[in-house]
Scaffold this active site. Structure first.
Site: not given
Ligand code: ATP
Ligand code: LTN
Length: 334
Positions: A116, A198, A201
């Site tokens: 980040k 991965k 969002k």
């Molecule tokens: P950001 O993009 O804002 O970092 P993010 O989409 O990666 O957000 P988080 O809010 O960090 O999501 O994660 C929420 C939950 O969803 C966590 O438990 C994380 O491990 C899970 N998660 C996020 N992205 C994935 C993914 N691509 N596959 C499986 N689990 C996920």
């Protein structure tokens, strides 16, 4: 949320945008299933979200939507505690104390911070650096036994365990050492445009991720555009990152095994497979979308839920915080 013999689960999710299919399959879809066997505490972590720049009006909207989506996914506020992180002051208060038992070196090793801070190089703020300490405070403020997280959060949880252990050694037994609860299937849903990354969002490419509120046509269109490879066989194999990802998604929404999926699409092209994945995903998200539309129109109900949730969470966590404050040597308030 009050059966003492049950183990306690805590998890949080950032309202940094509409949830993706990755968040859904890897995290929130499972959260409601834990409610019968565990006491559960779930939280929309808006304080974590502001470690990267947010537009205030959008953050407010995303936080309410995230809260409504958690309810729509089946989290029952009568069974579990469901609240918004910034409504419970314990998190910030405990976080400061834990900051003082966390080492600069261990925070510097966090891969999410490295990623980040490269991505948001114009705003490498201290909150981004101490993000994992706030996450440790979230978990330890309730003495959670288990923390369901995706594989990407394992390092943060390991840090929370180290912080808890260090505190216990320094000040005597205080915190429960939390264990990760990582689901296998769908633990890592990858980007549809770059299947080595991965699905996230905060991805800038809208075709890279399926949002749980995308309509059916959008979902199918995004799957049709998903990056695959130049062979034509639907099978799970090293090097076929795009197809492997689609197989993981298809398997986790239909319950079919990889072998079944390979037989189902033998002799068919990737085009048919992509449409089938899109349709299966759209079908599986439909009930969530319908329930969300109903809830988001009922602001009074949402407010009642998050207010009650925060009150109960504060009562619960302040007892633990008081003990921590006493142990570090703060004078008790009259
Ligand atoms: P950001 O993009 O804002 O970092 P993010 O989409 O990666 O957000 P988080 O809010 O960090 O999501 O994660 C929420 C939950 O969803 C966590 O438990 C994380 O491990 C899970 N998660 C996020 N992205 C994935 C993914 N691509 N596959 C499986 N689990 C996920
Ligand atoms: N960092 C997590 C969100 C999060 C969390 C938590 C998860 C904040 N506090 C406590 C589990 C327990 C994420 O980005 N997924």
């Amino acid at each position: 949320m009050s059966e003492p013999e049950k183990k306690l689960i805590f998890s949080g999710i950032q309202p940094s945008g509409t949830f993706t299919l990755g968040n859904y399959i890897g995290a929130i879809r499972n959260w409601s299933t834990y409610q019968d066997d565990y006491n559960c505490i779930y939280c929309v972590v808006d304080m974590h979200a502001i470690t990267v720049r947010q537009e205030p009006a959008k953050l407010r909207k995303n936080t309410l939507e995230a809260y409504a989506l958690l309810l729509a996914s089946g989290i029952d506020p009568e069974k579990s505690l469901l609240f918004i992180q910034s409504h419970v002051r314990t998190h910030a208060e405990l976080s400061w104390i834990l900051n003082c038992t966390t080492q600069f070196g261990e925070l510097s090793r966090m891969t999410q911070f490295k990623d980040k801070s490269a991505r948001y190089s114009g705003d490498v703020n201290a909150g981004l650096f101490t993000y994992p300490v706030l996450m440790a405070a979230d978990i330890l403020a309730y003495n959670a036994d288990f923390v369901p997280v995706g594989a990407d959060q394992k390092q943060h949880l390991e840090l929370a365990r180290n912080v808890a252990q260090r505190f216990n050694q320094r000040y005597s037994e205080t915190f429960t050492i939390p264990e990760p609860l990582i689901t296998k299937v769908g633990a890592r849903v990858m980007s549809l445009q770059d299947p080595t990354k991965k699905m996230s969002k905060s991805d800038d490419n809208p075709n890279a991720c399926i949002l749980v509120l995308d309509d059916r046509d959008t979902i199918i269109r995004k799957f049709k555009r998903a990056v695959t490879d130049s062979d034509a066989e639907v099978c799970y194999r090293e090097g076929k990152d795009g197809i492997n990802n689609l197989m993981t998604i298809y398997s986790s929404v239909t319950g079919k095994s990889y072998d079944d999926i390979t037989s189902e699409f033998s002799g068919k092209g990737y085009g048919d497979f992509k449409i089938a994945v899109g349709e299966a995903v759209a079908d599986s998200l439909k009930p969530l979308q319908d329930e969300f539309s109903r809830l988001i129109g009922d602001k009074a109900y949402l407010k009642e839920c998050y207010t009650k949730g925060a009150e109960a969470a504060e009562r619960y966590s302040q007892r633990i915080l008081k003990k921590v404050q006493r142990k570090v040597g703060f004078v008790e308030k009259g």
